[in-house]
Scaffold this active site. Structure first.
Site, PDB file in Angstrom:
ATOM      1  CG  ASP A  54      -2.004   0.969   1.173  1.00 26.37           C
ATOM      2  OD1 ASP A  54      -3.165   0.545   1.210  1.00 26.37           O
ATOM      3  OD2 ASP A  54      -1.724   2.189   1.048  1.00 26.37           O
ATOM      4  CB  SER A 120      -9.344  13.097 -13.194  1.00 30.67           C
ATOM      5  OG  SER A 120     -10.688  13.031 -13.560  1.00 30.67           O
ATOM      6  CE1 TYR A 144     -10.758  10.179  -8.758  1.00 30.38           C
ATOM      7  CE2 TYR A 144     -11.923  11.520 -10.384  1.00 30.38           C
ATOM      8  CZ  TYR A 144     -10.952  10.578 -10.076  1.00 30.38           C
ATOM      9  OH  TYR A 144     -10.177  10.045 -11.077  1.00 30.38           O
ATOM     10  CE  LYS A 148      -7.140  11.175  -9.470  1.00 26.99           C
ATOM     11  NZ  LYS A 148      -6.018  10.236  -9.538  1.00 26.99           N
ATOM     12  CG  HIS A 192     -16.138   3.846 -15.921  1.00 24.40           C
ATOM     13  ND1 HIS A 192     -15.047   3.239 -15.359  1.00 24.40           N
ATOM     14  CD2 HIS A 192     -16.134   5.118 -15.455  1.00 24.40           C
ATOM     15  CE1 HIS A 192     -14.392   4.110 -14.597  1.00 24.40           C
ATOM     16  NE2 HIS A 192     -15.038   5.262 -14.638  1.00 24.40           N
TER      17      HIS A 192
HETATM   18  P1  NAD Z   1      -8.374   1.185 -10.898  1.00 21.04           P
HETATM   19  O1  NAD Z   1      -9.107   1.183  -9.607  1.00 21.04           O
HETATM   20  O2  NAD Z   1      -8.649   0.106 -11.865  1.00 21.04           O
HETATM   21  O3  NAD Z   1      -6.790   1.222 -10.614  1.00 21.04           O
HETATM   22  C1  NAD Z   1      -6.206   1.784  -9.470  1.00 21.04           C
HETATM   23  C2  NAD Z   1      -5.219   0.780  -8.921  1.00 21.04           C
HETATM   24  O4  NAD Z   1      -4.561   1.331  -7.776  1.00 21.04           O
HETATM   25  C3  NAD Z   1      -5.909  -0.511  -8.445  1.00 21.04           C
HETATM   26  O5  NAD Z   1      -5.192  -1.617  -8.956  1.00 21.04           O
HETATM   27  C4  NAD Z   1      -5.825  -0.440  -6.912  1.00 21.04           C
HETATM   28  O6  NAD Z   1      -5.725  -1.733  -6.324  1.00 21.04           O
HETATM   29  C5  NAD Z   1      -4.575   0.385  -6.713  1.00 21.04           C
HETATM   30  N1  NAD Z   1      -4.560   1.168  -5.467  1.00 21.04           N
HETATM   31  C6  NAD Z   1      -5.489   2.048  -5.026  1.00 21.04           C
HETATM   32  N2  NAD Z   1      -5.099   2.573  -3.849  1.00 21.04           N
HETATM   33  C7  NAD Z   1      -3.899   2.028  -3.554  1.00 21.04           C
HETATM   34  C8  NAD Z   1      -2.991   2.171  -2.467  1.00 21.04           C
HETATM   35  N3  NAD Z   1      -3.250   2.973  -1.443  1.00 21.04           N
HETATM   36  N4  NAD Z   1      -1.847   1.460  -2.482  1.00 21.04           N
HETATM   37  C9  NAD Z   1      -1.559   0.610  -3.509  1.00 21.04           C
HETATM   38  N5  NAD Z   1      -2.386   0.417  -4.561  1.00 21.04           N
HETATM   39  C10 NAD Z   1      -3.551   1.133  -4.580  1.00 21.04           C
HETATM   40  O7  NAD Z   1      -8.626   2.614 -11.571  1.00 21.04           O
HETATM   41  P2  NAD Z   1      -8.295   3.103 -13.061  1.00 21.04           P
HETATM   42  O8  NAD Z   1      -9.581   3.307 -13.764  1.00 21.04           O
HETATM   43  O9  NAD Z   1      -7.255   2.262 -13.674  1.00 21.04           O
HETATM   44  O10 NAD Z   1      -7.674   4.536 -12.753  1.00 21.04           O
HETATM   45  C11 NAD Z   1      -6.269   4.726 -12.639  1.00 21.04           C
HETATM   46  C12 NAD Z   1      -5.980   6.190 -12.340  1.00 21.04           C
HETATM   47  O11 NAD Z   1      -6.508   7.006 -13.377  1.00 21.04           O
HETATM   48  C13 NAD Z   1      -6.602   6.709 -11.049  1.00 21.04           C
HETATM   49  O12 NAD Z   1      -5.687   7.596 -10.440  1.00 21.04           O
HETATM   50  C14 NAD Z   1      -7.823   7.463 -11.529  1.00 21.04           C
HETATM   51  O13 NAD Z   1      -8.182   8.496 -10.620  1.00 21.04           O
HETATM   52  C15 NAD Z   1      -7.328   8.016 -12.840  1.00 21.04           C
HETATM   53  N6  NAD Z   1      -8.405   8.308 -13.815  1.00 21.04           N
HETATM   54  C16 NAD Z   1      -9.203   7.296 -14.278  1.00 21.04           C
HETATM   55  C17 NAD Z   1     -10.203   7.590 -15.225  1.00 21.04           C
HETATM   56  C18 NAD Z   1     -11.102   6.512 -15.796  1.00 21.04           C
HETATM   57  O14 NAD Z   1     -11.921   6.812 -16.672  1.00 21.04           O
HETATM   58  N7  NAD Z   1     -10.990   5.249 -15.364  1.00 21.04           N
HETATM   59  C19 NAD Z   1     -10.387   8.909 -15.661  1.00 21.04           C
HETATM   60  C20 NAD Z   1      -9.565   9.903 -15.153  1.00 21.04           C
HETATM   61  C21 NAD Z   1      -8.571   9.595 -14.242  1.00 21.04           C
END
Ligand code: NAD
Length: 332
Positions: A54, A120, A144, A148, A192
């Site tokens: 973590d 984001s 959220y 960011k 989503h």
């Molecule tokens: P996701 O939840 O699939 O991936 C996040 C990963 O981080 C997961 O594998 C989770 O286990 C890990 N994680 C979370 N907190 C943690 C911690 N404290 N320690 C270790 N691991 C941790 O999400 P995603 O959709 O792949 O998004 C990835 C990034 O992109 C995020 O920062 C999200 O805010 C950003 N984002 C996503 C989108 C989207 O459309 N999915 C859009 C804009 C920004």
């Protein structure tokens, strides 16, 4: 002399696609750090180093940095649901802001200079100018988005104070799946649109809800900017090359410059799957802007970034390839 990249959150949706793309390039060594709270161990390719940890665990971070001596960090870890962030802002600030501070402090202790951050579209809130330009003034409207925005500010101050070099990539709606169909989107709960629509085609839900059809848009439904995860992954690689070569911090919007309405996405899914996909129009949700589209001029000019997936059908088809072979996501 490979460049060592620590990919935090590399078992998640977007991180796992970055890992796939990066692993096809020569000269990179990848180390994934993920607590698997939301990520999937099955997404990690064979031969890639993985540390289950973590990012809020400072001791674990120190151990990992001492062991691997990374040259750069890509930071995908976050709690990602807007609705949840409204219900639990402290949890969101803790994971997204405090977690990032611990990571940056560890980088500082270990003299790691390059950082790429998953920011984001949520930092922009209800943008005044659409398509949103790279230099638009952030104005988040939920916790959220604030997490960011706060991290973006922390990064600017850290560059000023400690010489950190960083890139913020503001993703719009990440979607689609790897062309192999091996990895894709498996969020719990899923919020989503594309995976939800495809659940109807898979018989996992009866219909898809459309929240409002009386917006001032082409067909009355909300318009969003859908950008394929592999295109996002490529942008990270270009961003890393830029950081190392130019040694300059910068922020980039990553979108397509085009919008698709909710109805258009549903129609694309009907065409791709051959399923009628019934829809139900419901009331508008509070806080949904009518149109969110990005201008990615800076990424195109400065990074030479170009999208490969430029139709909604090609994006939905890639997602369908994953979902129809992984009906229960990574549990299959
Ligand atoms: P996701 O939840 O699939 O991936 C996040 C990963 O981080 C997961 O594998 C989770 O286990 C890990 N994680 C979370 N907190 C943690 C911690 N404290 N320690 C270790 N691991 C941790 O999400 P995603 O959709 O792949 O998004 C990835 C990034 O992109 C995020 O920062 C999200 O805010 C950003 N984002 C996503 C989108 C989207 O459309 N999915 C859009 C804009 C920004």
């Amino acid at each position: 002399n490979a460049t060592r990249i620590l990919v935090c959150g590399g078992a998640g949706y977007i991180g796992s696609h970055l890992v796939r793309e990066l692993s096809t390039q020569p000269d990179y060594e990848i180390i994934i750090v993920d607590n698997l709270s939301k990520g999937h161990k099955k997404s990690i390719p064979k031969g890639i180093k993985f540390e289950k940890a973590d990012i809020r665990d400072k001791l674990a971070l120190d151990r990992i940095f001492s062991k691997y001596k990374p040259d750069a960090v890509m930071h995908f870890c976050a709690s990602i649901s807007v609705g949840e962030s409204v219900a639990d802002p402290l949890g969101y600030y803790e994971n997204n802001v405090a977690g990032t501070i611990y990571l940056l402090q560890t980088m500082k202790r270990h003299n790691v200079k390059y950082f790429i951050f998953s920011s984001s579209a949520a930092i922009f809130g209800n943008a005044k100018e659409v398509p949103i330009p790279d230099d638009a003034q952030p104005n988040p409207i939920n916790p959220y988005g604030y997490t960011k925005f706060v991290v973006e500010n922390i990064l600017a101050s850290s560059e000023n104070a400690y010489g950190l070099k960083y890139i913020c990539l503001r993703y719009f709606n990440a979607c689609g799946a790897h062309e192999s169909g091996d990895i894709g989107e498996d969020h719990h709960p899923e919020t989503h649109l594309i995976p939800l629509v495809l659940q109807v085609a898979l018989g996992q839900r009866d219909s898809i809800s459309i929240f409002g059809d009386d917006y001032e848009t082409k067909d009355g439904t909300c318009v969003r900017d859908y950008i394929h995860v592999t295109d996002l992954a490529t942008a990270h690689i270009r961003a890393l090359e830029y950081l190392v070569k130019e040694n300059k911090s910068q922020s980039f919007n990553l979108g397509s410059g085009e919008g698709y309405s909710v109805k258009e996405v549903i129609n694309a899914a009907r065409n791709v799957t051959g399923h009628p996909i019934p829809d139900i129009v419901e009331a508008r949700r509070i806080g949904d802007p009518a149109v969110l589209i990005a201008k990615s001029t800076r990424a195109e000019k400065i990074l030479g970034w170009k999208r490969k997936y430029n139709t909604i059908e090609s994006i939905v088809a890639s997602a369908w390839k994953y979902h129809k072979t992984h009906i229960n996501g990574y549990n299959d």
